[in-house]
Design a protein around this motif. Sequence first.
Motif, PDB file in Angstrom:
ATOM      1  N   GLY A  53       0.799  -1.219   0.000  1.00 45.12           N
ATOM      2  CA  GLY A  53       0.000   0.000   0.000  1.00 45.12           C
ATOM      3  C   GLY A  53       0.832   1.270   0.000  1.00 45.12           C
ATOM      4  O   GLY A  53       2.037   1.253   0.187  1.00 45.12           O
ATOM      5  N   PRO A  54       0.132   2.397  -0.189  1.00 38.39           N
ATOM      6  CA  PRO A  54       0.809   3.696  -0.182  1.00 38.39           C
ATOM      7  C   PRO A  54       1.476   3.926   1.173  1.00 38.39           C
ATOM      8  O   PRO A  54       0.883   3.697   2.209  1.00 38.39           O
ATOM      9  N   GLY A  55       2.700   4.358   1.152  1.00 32.99           N
ATOM     10  CA  GLY A  55       3.426   4.603   2.385  1.00 32.99           C
ATOM     11  C   GLY A  55       3.907   3.335   3.061  1.00 32.99           C
ATOM     12  O   GLY A  55       4.628   3.379   4.030  1.00 32.99           O
ATOM     13  N   ARG A  56       3.474   2.173   2.550  1.00 33.26           N
ATOM     14  CA  ARG A  56       3.888   0.852   3.040  1.00 33.26           C
ATOM     15  C   ARG A  56       3.610   0.629   4.522  1.00 33.26           C
ATOM     16  O   ARG A  56       4.340  -0.040   5.207  1.00 33.26           O
ATOM     17  N   SER A  57       2.519   1.186   5.053  1.00 31.64           N
ATOM     18  CA  SER A  57       2.185   0.923   6.444  1.00 31.64           C
ATOM     19  C   SER A  57       1.241  -0.260   6.585  1.00 31.64           C
ATOM     20  O   SER A  57       1.170  -0.860   7.643  1.00 31.64           O
ATOM     21  N   SER A  58       0.531  -0.617   5.519  1.00 34.90           N
ATOM     22  CA  SER A  58      -0.308  -1.811   5.546  1.00 34.90           C
ATOM     23  C   SER A  58       0.589  -3.027   5.365  1.00 34.90           C
ATOM     24  O   SER A  58       1.708  -2.917   4.867  1.00 34.90           O
ATOM     25  N   PHE A  59       0.097  -4.201   5.781  1.00 34.49           N
ATOM     26  CA  PHE A  59       0.908  -5.394   5.583  1.00 34.49           C
ATOM     27  C   PHE A  59       0.059  -6.621   5.318  1.00 34.49           C
ATOM     28  O   PHE A  59      -1.053  -6.741   5.788  1.00 34.49           O
ATOM     29  N   ARG A  60       0.623  -7.502   4.500  1.00 33.93           N
ATOM     30  CA  ARG A  60      -0.001  -8.770   4.150  1.00 33.93           C
ATOM     31  C   ARG A  60       0.769  -9.873   4.838  1.00 33.93           C
ATOM     32  O   ARG A  60       1.993  -9.886   4.852  1.00 33.93           O
ATOM     33  N   ILE A  61       0.030 -10.786   5.433  1.00 34.37           N
ATOM     34  CA  ILE A  61       0.640 -11.937   6.072  1.00 34.37           C
ATOM     35  C   ILE A  61       0.983 -12.934   4.978  1.00 34.37           C
ATOM     36  O   ILE A  61       0.114 -13.325   4.195  1.00 34.37           O
ATOM     37  N   ASP A  93      -9.691 -14.505   5.427  1.00 31.30           N
ATOM     38  CA  ASP A  93     -10.158 -15.280   4.282  1.00 31.30           C
ATOM     39  C   ASP A  93     -11.429 -16.037   4.656  1.00 31.30           C
ATOM     40  O   ASP A  93     -11.961 -15.873   5.755  1.00 31.30           O
ATOM     41  N   ARG A  94     -11.904 -16.879   3.768  1.00 26.91           N
ATOM     42  CA  ARG A  94     -13.170 -17.589   3.992  1.00 26.91           C
ATOM     43  C   ARG A  94     -13.121 -18.536   5.174  1.00 26.91           C
ATOM     44  O   ARG A  94     -14.129 -18.954   5.691  1.00 26.91           O
ATOM     45  N   HIS A  95     -11.912 -18.850   5.657  1.00 24.80           N
ATOM     46  CA  HIS A  95     -11.755 -19.737   6.815  1.00 24.80           C
ATOM     47  C   HIS A  95     -11.511 -18.950   8.104  1.00 24.80           C
ATOM     48  O   HIS A  95     -11.105 -19.521   9.107  1.00 24.80           O
ATOM     49  N   GLN A  96     -11.723 -17.638   8.024  1.00 25.00           N
ATOM     50  CA  GLN A  96     -11.550 -16.727   9.160  1.00 25.00           C
ATOM     51  C   GLN A  96     -10.101 -16.643   9.632  1.00 25.00           C
ATOM     52  O   GLN A  96      -9.826 -16.425  10.806  1.00 25.00           O
ATOM     53  N   ILE A  97      -9.168 -16.822   8.701  1.00 26.90           N
ATOM     54  CA  ILE A  97      -7.745 -16.723   9.016  1.00 26.90           C
ATOM     55  C   ILE A  97      -7.244 -15.353   8.526  1.00 26.90           C
ATOM     56  O   ILE A  97      -7.440 -14.997   7.368  1.00 26.90           O
ATOM     57  N   PRO A  98      -6.601 -14.594   9.414  1.00 30.54           N
ATOM     58  CA  PRO A  98      -6.113 -13.264   9.017  1.00 30.54           C
ATOM     59  C   PRO A  98      -5.109 -13.343   7.877  1.00 30.54           C
ATOM     60  O   PRO A  98      -4.256 -14.223   7.858  1.00 30.54           O
ATOM     61  N   TYR A  99      -5.254 -12.409   6.918  1.00 33.63           N
ATOM     62  CA  TYR A  99      -4.245 -12.369   5.862  1.00 33.63           C
ATOM     63  C   TYR A  99      -3.790 -10.957   5.511  1.00 33.63           C
ATOM     64  O   TYR A  99      -2.780 -10.786   4.827  1.00 33.63           O
ATOM     65  N   GLU A 100      -4.481  -9.923   6.016  1.00 29.68           N
ATOM     66  CA  GLU A 100      -4.033  -8.576   5.683  1.00 29.68           C
ATOM     67  C   GLU A 100      -4.501  -7.588   6.732  1.00 29.68           C
ATOM     68  O   GLU A 100      -5.607  -7.700   7.249  1.00 29.68           O
ATOM     69  N   VAL A 101      -3.621  -6.632   7.041  1.00 30.71           N
ATOM     70  CA  VAL A 101      -3.987  -5.487   7.869  1.00 30.71           C
ATOM     71  C   VAL A 101      -3.791  -4.254   7.001  1.00 30.71           C
ATOM     72  O   VAL A 101      -2.681  -4.002   6.508  1.00 30.71           O
ATOM     73  N   GLU A 102      -4.875  -3.547   6.781  1.00 25.08           N
ATOM     74  CA  GLU A 102      -4.820  -2.334   5.974  1.00 25.08           C
ATOM     75  C   GLU A 102      -4.808  -1.138   6.922  1.00 25.08           C
ATOM     76  O   GLU A 102      -5.639  -1.047   7.831  1.00 25.08           O
ATOM     77  N   ILE A 103      -3.875  -0.235   6.698  1.00 24.52           N
ATOM     78  CA  ILE A 103      -3.773   0.975   7.510  1.00 24.52           C
ATOM     79  C   ILE A 103      -3.925   2.157   6.572  1.00 24.52           C
ATOM     80  O   ILE A 103      -3.145   2.320   5.622  1.00 24.52           O
TER      81      ILE A 103
END
Length: 127
Positions: A53-61, A93-103
């Motif tokens: 993301g912009p500024g790279r503060s978001s992260f994908r697991i 995701d569809r299994h309720q497993i975290p995959y991304e935090v958007e900031i």
Amino acid sequence: MDQLMLAESRRGKLPMRVLSPEERSLLLYLIAKASLPSPDAEWLDQLKIEAIGPGRSSFRILRDAERDYDQLASDLDFLDEDNVHVLASLFVDRHQIPYEVEIWKVDDTPLIRLPMFPVYKAPPSRS
């Protein structure tokens, strides 16, 4: 992690890294707020993320995830050091497993500093 992401990370295209203490506190806060199972310390210690993301503060697991589906699990708003409103959102995701935090900082400027977040405490239920 899917093979394409793994190959790209090995070629240096995706900077994989561990969570900072602040990112870890945010992730744990959002997971607890979403009433998802709390991850164990070993999983968190071995977790690799990719800044996005912009500024790279978001992260994908970085793990296998069904990215054709996402759901907002929880969010949190706070003020950055310049008093600009910031929204952090946890996607699963569809299994309720975290995959991304958007900031997202509402004025689209880079995040100055991600604070440490306390342990989430659910609000008292109203009877």
